[in-house]
Design an enzyme around this catalytic site. Structure first.
Site, PDB file in Angstrom:
ATOM      1  N   SER B 174       0.604  -1.209  -0.150  1.00 16.63           N
ATOM      2  CA  SER B 174       0.011  -0.073   0.065  1.00 16.63           C
ATOM      3  C   SER B 174       1.167   1.224   0.066  1.00 16.63           C
ATOM      4  CB  SER B 174      -0.968   0.003   1.171  1.00 16.63           C
ATOM      5  OG  SER B 174      -2.016   0.831   0.997  1.00 16.63           O
ATOM      6  N   ARG B 244     -11.975   6.547   9.659  1.00 14.82           N
ATOM      7  CA  ARG B 244     -11.468   5.259   9.544  1.00 14.82           C
ATOM      8  C   ARG B 244     -12.523   4.225   9.108  1.00 14.82           C
ATOM      9  NH1 ARG B 244      -7.135   2.283   9.303  1.00 14.82           N
ATOM     10  NH2 ARG B 244      -7.270   0.239  10.896  1.00 14.82           N
ATOM     11  N   ASP B 340      -8.196  -6.840  -4.589  1.00 14.42           N
ATOM     12  CA  ASP B 340      -7.987  -5.548  -4.063  1.00 14.42           C
ATOM     13  C   ASP B 340      -8.564  -4.528  -5.024  1.00 14.42           C
ATOM     14  OD1 ASP B 340      -6.848  -2.998  -3.262  1.00 14.42           O
ATOM     15  OD2 ASP B 340      -4.702  -4.012  -3.325  1.00 14.42           O
ATOM     16  N   HIS B 373      -7.829  -5.470  -0.398  1.00 15.55           N
ATOM     17  CA  HIS B 373      -6.551  -4.705   0.004  1.00 15.55           C
ATOM     18  C   HIS B 373      -5.783  -5.286   1.152  1.00 15.55           C
ATOM     19  CE1 HIS B 373      -3.642  -1.360  -0.504  1.00 15.55           C
ATOM     20  NE2 HIS B 373      -3.852  -1.161   0.567  1.00 15.55           N
ATOM     21  N   ASP B 374      -6.487  -5.458   2.222  1.00 13.90           N
ATOM     22  CA  ASP B 374      -5.755  -6.048   3.306  1.00 13.90           C
ATOM     23  C   ASP B 374      -4.876  -7.295   3.205  1.00 13.90           C
ATOM     24  OD1 ASP B 374      -6.072  -3.937   5.247  1.00 13.90           O
ATOM     25  OD2 ASP B 374      -7.904  -4.777   6.402  1.00 13.90           O
TER      26      ASP B 374
END
Lengths: 406, 406
Positions: B174, B244, B340, B373-374
């Site tokens: 990232s 967040r 992602d 993405h994580d």
């Protein structure tokens, strides 16, 4: 490329005007209103009755003698009854003038088109900004939470009021498409054809998540005041603007944002190395947030998103979506868009599979578009053609003359 | 399934603890710190010099005699220097213990691993919560805006301080991957191999848009106070929590949210018809928001997202990404994940095409994963294998013994 003037680091302070506006719209909308008084309450899914229901609506075109040419158009989350008429709050054209109007696919020279503000909305139908008859104050969070089915039941009361027994078609996109599916499930005998666009038979976990972010943004604003901001003459406009900004990203595709803005800077050659709206996409989003708060009630945003979250048509039918449509004679035309990631084609396929399993009459098209979810509101040649063809065929099968003049 | 206790309609009030925490961490982090004083300022892309720079870092393993076994690990937006050590603020394991540790692919028994808190961060490196030496007060918005290149230049000063001339590898996912690419472009002679994961050579319009929503959420919170909240002993925790929550959705895939939560209700058979966290996914998101504000400085969130927005490696090289890598002898291994959507495979392909065009040595893998993405932070068997293989090959080519024992 439109250039937006607002370039401050933070969203502009709005006056209390939008709060007053919401209040005025709720009690005295610039639309016809069907009022159902104390003796004709609506029984809600939440298990309580809502009396003094009022539904604001617009109609376009005229009913024929048999009252068999009615089309109900259902609006999306932040839409309203002004599908094909100047919006009195924004001064902008109706939200579906791409499809609804004289000579258009939903032809108001041929069909009698009805569009109602949803229950829970803020353009004249009963919603959290309406006056609670028990207290004389705005409902706020004392308004019971409503569902898509409640919205549809309220629309059915409106159709009774208007003397429409059976709809030639019910059509809508996004949350409007949810209402279309609910209409077909709840009132199959009143729906000759159904056109659900860019929608799903249930709200996904990701979509619930985005809605929750929006609600938290509203409720985190100190001016929300536990939902009692109207009585205090304030409005949580900053929180609502943030909610709208987040939501707006989900209505577009990555590609359409790239095509429209890319990484272009806002009226500058060089970045400012600050937190102003340096990029055009930032300026655009801020503008979306700021203009939204001028026309939408924050509590309505909570209620209507919640209605979408709760929508799960299969769950209401023993977990089997096909059961929602068993024995239905309604003709369905299901439409999705390739770049819609909020209601991806997969969601439409699930509807089509269920309709096939229930033996219903269904056609399905996935339209190639890079415009994302918002494609249903835009000029999409294929959507125009499909809508025209589907309605023309349905009208003839329903016994209407081939054209208005015929 | 983890169940979260917090079920109120609004995010919980935090005490001022996180503001004080941020201040304390900034000035007295529980990590080694390289301090560069007044006479060794960092020249920033914004055109100003930053003196009294301090960079907090952690190291794992030992340098060999030739100091040729160093690997720099770069963290993502909300990460820190605790890649493989207990985080003193959260009490949780390091953020990359899936890959970094004894016997792991980034093997701390073989390599000397360095991880630094980024410039602009809030875990001991100079950032907006640090004390401005000119005023004795926290910088707040008086901290100059920094870029990914500034972060990398600060890391280069740290490497000089640690006596590391050339890195065996620089690795990260990232925003960490952006730093990897910038390292390879800015200091090709100091980077023997580079492992950029789940990243892009520029931030997309959609990604800028999501960051802007987060920043507006923070700045819309009245407790932000124009960035001067630390001096006032408050913190815009509600706004940061909303930021967040929105961001967290983008780190997961639609599929992973569906698999993890679906439409399951939170400890209930029936919906509550209210605005509590009815769905598990809502409760999860609120928990993510609330725990984040305990560990992250709101102004740092503005600065670090802004650095990502400004990242556009091609723009710094005449609009041609390949120019960033011309003549490079660095070995590259580029990795993306199928699900992602924040940094889709397309972004990695653009990097690979540029590296090919520049004649660089590059391998590329798109890993099949539904984790979004994580995925780069999670146990992904293929990522483990690729990292191990790539580093082992690079280490041998760089002249290191085949294993620590060899």
């Amino acid at each position: 490329m439109t250039s937006f003037v607002q370039q401050d680091a933070t969203l502009q302070d709005a006056t209390g005007a939008s709060a007053l506006q919401a209040r005025r719209e709720a009690d005295d909308p610039r639309s016809p209103v069907a009022r159902f008084g104390a003796r004709n309450p609506l029984k809600l899914d939440a298990g309580v009755e809502l009396s003094h229901l009022q539904i604001a609506y617009q109609t376009y075109g005229e009913p024929n003698a048999a009252r068999s040419n009615a089309i109900l158009v259902c609006h999306a989350l932040t839409g309203d009854q002004h599908a094909a008429s100047l919006n009195p709050v924004t001064g902008k054209p109706g939200w579906w003038e791409t499809l609804v109007g004289p000579g258009k696919p939903i032809d108001t020279e041929r069909f009698y088109v009805i569009c109602a503000n949803v229950l829970g909305g803020c353009m004249g139908s009963t919603g959290p900004a309406s006056t609670n008859p028990l207290t004389g104050q705005p409902y706020g969070l004392d308004m019971p939470v409503v569902t898509i089915r409640d919205m549809v039941n309220a629309q059915a009361m409106l159709l009774d009021h208007l003397g429409i027994d059976k709809l030639l078609c019910v059509a809508g996109g996004s949350m409007g498409g949810m209402q279309v599916l609910q209409w077909a499930a709840s009132y199959p005998e009143r729906v000759f054809s159904a056109l659900p666009i860019a929608t799903g038979a249930r709200h996904s976990a990701q979509n619930i998540a985005f809605h929750e972010v929006g609600r938290q943004a509203v409720m985190a604003d100190p001016d929300w005041r536990g939902g009692r901001y109207l009585a205090d003459g304030v409005t949580p406009h900053r929180g609502l603007a943030v909610a709208r900004m987040a939501a707006h990203i989900t209505y577009m595709s990555d590609q359409s944002l790239h095509n429209k803005f890319g990484r272009r800077l806002q009226n500058r050659e060089m970045p400012t190395f600050g937190f102003d709206a340096d990029f055009q996409v930032e300026s655009y989003l801020r503008h979306q947030g700021e203009s939204f708060v001028q026309r939408f009630d924050p509590n309505s945003y909570l209620y209507v998103t919640r209605a979408m979250d709760y929508f799960d048509l299969a769950a209401d039918h023993g977990g089997v979506l096909a059961n929602a449509f068993r024995g239905s004679k309604t003709r369905f035309c299901v439409v999705s868009f390739t770049s819609d990631w909020l209601f991806p084609t997969e969601d439409s396929r699930a509807i089509v599979h269920a309709l096939n399993a229930s033996g219903a009459n269904v056609s399905f098209t996935e339209i190639d578009s890079d415009k994302g979810h918002d494609a249903f509101l835009l000029h999409e040649r294929e959507l125009t053609a499909i809508t025209r063809g589907f309605l023309d065929s349905a009208a003839r099968a329903f016994g209407l003359p081939a054209t208005r003049q015929a």
